[in-house]
Design an enzyme around this catalytic site. Structure first.
Site, PDB file in Angstrom:
ATOM      1  N   SER A   1      -2.103   6.086  -3.653  1.00 36.92           N
ATOM      2  CA  SER A   1      -2.995   5.449  -2.697  1.00 36.92           C
ATOM      3  C   SER A   1      -2.292   4.293  -2.018  1.00 36.92           C
ATOM      4  O   SER A   1      -1.266   3.798  -2.494  1.00 36.92           O
ATOM      5  CB  SER A   1      -4.257   4.960  -3.401  1.00 36.92           C
ATOM      6  OG  SER A   1      -4.173   3.584  -3.667  1.00 36.92           O
ATOM      7  N   LYS A   2      -2.907   3.873  -0.893  1.00 40.01           N
ATOM      8  CA  LYS A   2      -2.263   2.780  -0.176  1.00 40.01           C
ATOM      9  C   LYS A   2      -2.278   1.499  -1.003  1.00 40.01           C
ATOM     10  O   LYS A   2      -1.553   0.571  -0.720  1.00 40.01           O
ATOM     11  CB  LYS A   2      -2.876   2.595   1.201  1.00 40.01           C
ATOM     12  CG  LYS A   2      -4.366   2.578   1.222  1.00 40.01           C
ATOM     13  CD  LYS A   2      -4.857   2.599   2.659  1.00 40.01           C
ATOM     14  CE  LYS A   2      -6.350   2.643   2.648  1.00 40.01           C
ATOM     15  NZ  LYS A   2      -7.048   3.343   3.590  1.00 40.01           N
ATOM     16  N   ARG A   3      -3.084   1.485  -2.061  1.00 39.51           N
ATOM     17  CA  ARG A   3      -3.108   0.309  -2.936  1.00 39.51           C
ATOM     18  C   ARG A   3      -1.845   0.190  -3.791  1.00 39.51           C
ATOM     19  O   ARG A   3      -1.619  -0.822  -4.430  1.00 39.51           O
ATOM     20  CB  ARG A   3      -4.316   0.381  -3.867  1.00 39.51           C
ATOM     21  CG  ARG A   3      -5.608   0.211  -3.121  1.00 39.51           C
ATOM     22  CD  ARG A   3      -6.778   0.120  -4.061  1.00 39.51           C
ATOM     23  NE  ARG A   3      -7.902  -0.446  -3.343  1.00 39.51           N
ATOM     24  CZ  ARG A   3      -8.675  -1.421  -3.800  1.00 39.51           C
ATOM     25  NH1 ARG A   3      -8.466  -1.918  -4.990  1.00 39.51           N
ATOM     26  NH2 ARG A   3      -9.658  -1.887  -3.082  1.00 39.51           N
ATOM     27  N   ASP A   4      -1.064   1.260  -3.841  1.00 42.91           N
ATOM     28  CA  ASP A   4       0.129   1.223  -4.693  1.00 42.91           C
ATOM     29  C   ASP A   4       1.099   0.114  -4.288  1.00 42.91           C
ATOM     30  O   ASP A   4       1.793  -0.454  -5.119  1.00 42.91           O
ATOM     31  CB  ASP A   4       0.858   2.577  -4.665  1.00 42.91           C
ATOM     32  CG  ASP A   4       0.042   3.661  -5.344  1.00 42.91           C
ATOM     33  OD1 ASP A   4      -1.008   3.332  -5.937  1.00 42.91           O
ATOM     34  OD2 ASP A   4       0.443   4.834  -5.280  1.00 42.91           O
ATOM     35  N   LYS A   5       1.133  -0.176  -3.004  1.00 39.10           N
ATOM     36  CA  LYS A   5       2.036  -1.244  -2.546  1.00 39.10           C
ATOM     37  C   LYS A   5       1.556  -2.579  -3.091  1.00 39.10           C
ATOM     38  O   LYS A   5       2.332  -3.389  -3.584  1.00 39.10           O
ATOM     39  CB  LYS A   5       2.026  -1.326  -1.026  1.00 39.10           C
ATOM     40  CG  LYS A   5       2.694  -0.171  -0.370  1.00 39.10           C
ATOM     41  CD  LYS A   5       2.844  -0.465   1.102  1.00 39.10           C
ATOM     42  CE  LYS A   5       3.436   0.739   1.774  1.00 39.10           C
ATOM     43  NZ  LYS A   5       3.749   0.509   3.160  1.00 39.10           N
TER      44      LYS A   5
END
Ligand code: GLU
Length: 552
Positions: free
Chosen positions: A258-262
């Site tokens: 997910s984009k939250r991984d960053k």
């Protein structure tokens, strides 16, 4: 409108195009292309607070870079046009109102005036009583006069869809098969919000019908929404398109990609290194505090990127433009993304878009979740890079450098050799510049770090590499011409005469002296690229540096 396949990709422009969205777009595109159908791009910007023009433009660019061009939709480069637009939902309010009026007229849509707080109370009560919350249709109890009085007073309202009591909540998904939920699981959901915009459910149903969409391919997070969509279609007298819901994409560690991984990566780094305030110039202190106060406060992509840069953290690639910036080829990314849930069979894994268009079909999509294997993608990219002719590699590397590494694009007539020297070793375009940063550095700015391999090459052994450098520099300085041949011959004779025939004993110290690190393109290429003056100047600076820094 013909009865040919019409697919659509319908992103909400609230961020960048991530790999999951890109996979959906590619499938829709390939499916339509393979059947001489039409591929539509529609921008779902009804969430006015979260949509942005910049993100929309980013989506166009990402799709364009992947080679996914759309027949109908917003106009961008050679894509777009069509006569069932506008293709931005925010510009289609008249259409939605027309359809809404139909529902109101037949009593299938109604005003509801509960405030968010009142609804929350009802939700809490349901939780306390351990039952699932469903809207209780309290608004249906209002008389016509009460509704009118509320409207006249200007009370905020939403509009709900009155799900028919006998609605059958079942459909056949092309990927998942038959799916069904009991009638009791669906309450009278909101179709128009207090801000006057339709909800996603209402807009998507109206648009798909008015745009003649025959096949909806989208992420599995929308599977349950489809029940809402089919009841709305029935009520409005629309045909039901075929649905295909794609599995989630997971990281190799089993977490959802997910984009939250960053954000997660940055938080972990900041915690591990006990960093208490933001590095200068990347984000404001207040923003930093707010970010760290809750996991829900995600940094914007640009902020995350600039913080990562300042901290020297490499973030996982999630969005299409991350892979572009990392120097992947678009055709490789497209190929790899296709394999996340689909395969052409016969163990074929590497293919181009023409093959994809010819072979893609919905019935080979699998329902099990896909794993995003970065090592495999990298291996695909290496294969594809190596398969490029040297001219193609050079021109594509140049194009990439123009965008991401302008100092390299400015190498001018040295560029072809820089490209040639890096072609064989580069897994990505970024690889090519990473081991060649010395090329764009000033001679005076180069420094050396005494890592183990550096010490080994320069300071260890009976005859140290450092002690050979003055003689090697002198001989290089005296060469009649500065070519691969003359340089190679010079280093070979130095090795013969000064280092017992071991070329590495000479070449490696020279490499470290001129590149600042033990990794660079082949030594002949490295020196030709640098030119004689820089080579000699750097060797001299290196000798001086180690003489004054080391007790060797
Ligand atoms: N706009 C939705 C999203 O970005 C997709 C809607 C759909 O494909 O039905 O998730």
């Amino acid at each position: 409108m013909t009865n040919k396949v019409r697919t659509r990709f319908a992103p909400s422009p609230t961020g960048h195009l991530h790999v999951g969205g890109a996979r959906t777009a590619i499938y829709c595109w390939a499916y339509a292309r393979g059947r001489e159908g039409t591929f539509i791009l529609r921008i779902e910007d009804t969430d006015q607070k979260r949509s942005s023009e910049q993100a929309t433009f980013g989506f166009f660019e990402d799709l364009n870079w992947l080679g996914v061009n759309w027949d109908e939709g917003p106009e961008f480069q050679s894509s777009g046009g069509g006569d069932v637009g506008p293709y931005f939902q925010a510009q289609r309010l008249d259409e939605y109102n027309t359809q809404l009026n139909k529902l109101i007229e037949c009593g299938l849509a109604y005003y509801a005036f509960e405030t968010p707080d009142e609804l929350n109370e009802k939700r809490k009560l349901a939780r306390a009583e351990k039952r699932a919350y469903r809207y209780d249709r309290a608004a249906l109890e209002l008389t016509e006069e009460q509704v009118q009085a509320n409207l006249d007073e200007g009370k905020p309202y939403v509009i709900r869809f009155k799900v028919p009591d006998d609605a059958i909540l079942a459909f056949t998904d092309e990927v998942i098969g038959d799916v069904e939920i009991p009638r009791s699981e669906l309450d009278d959901f909101v179709i128009f919000k207090a801000d006057g915009f339709p909800t996603y459910h209402f807009a998507v149903v109206v648009d798909d019908a008015l745009m003649g969409v025959t096949d909806v391919v989208r992420g599995q997070e929308h599977l349950n929404n489809t029940f809402k969509h089919i009841v709305l279609q029935e009520a409005l007298g629309f045909e039901r398109p075929r649905y295909a819901h794609l599995s989630l994409i997971f990281n190799p560690d089993g977490s959802k990609m997910s984009k939250r991984d960053k954000d997660k990566t940055l938080r972990a780094y900041v915690k591990e290194h006990q960093i208490e305030s933001p590095p200068d110039g990347c984000i404001e202190h207040a923003e930093w505090d707010n970010w760290l106060s809750s996991k829900d406060n995600q940094l914007q992509t640009d902020e995350a990127n600039s913080l990562a840069k300042a901290l020297g953290v490499s973030l996982p690639e999630i969005n299409v433009d991350d892979f572009k910036a990392a120097g992947y080829l678009p055709e490789v990314l497209m190929n790899y993304l296709c394999l996340l849930g689909w395969s052409p069979g016969d163990d074929i894994e590497q293919f181009d878009s023409a093959f994809l268009i010819e072979h893609f079909s919905l019935d080979r999509i699998v329902k099990s979740p896909a794993k995003f294997d970065r090592a495999k993608l990298l291996a695909f990219n290496l294969d594809a890079m190596q398969a490029l002719s040297s001219e193609a590699f050079e021109s594509r590397l140049l194009e990439w450098c123009h965008e991401y590494a302008p100092a390299f694009a400015a190498l001018g007539e040295r560029f072809p050799l820089f490209a040639k020297a890096n072609h064989e070793r580069s897994k990505t375009f970024r690889d090519a510049i990473e081991t060649s940063s010395f090329l764009v550095e000033d001679d005076e700015a180069l420094t050396w770090v005494e890592t183990k391999p550096v010490k080994k090459a320069l300071l260890k052994g009976e005859v140290t590499g450092l002690s050979l450098l003055p003689e090697v520099a002198q001989r290089l300085g005296e060469l009649a011409d500065w070519t691969h041949e003359s340089i190679d011959a010079c280093l070979a004779s130095c090795a013969e005469e000064l280092a017992g025939g071991k070329l590495g004993k000479v070449a490696q110290p020279v490499r470290i002296a001129v590149a600042g690190s033990p990794v660079s393109p082949p030594i002949g290429d490295t020196l030709v690229l640098l030119g004689r003056d820089s080579t000699i100047k750097r060797i001299e600076r290196c000798i001086a540096f180690f003489m004054s820094h080391c007790d060797a």
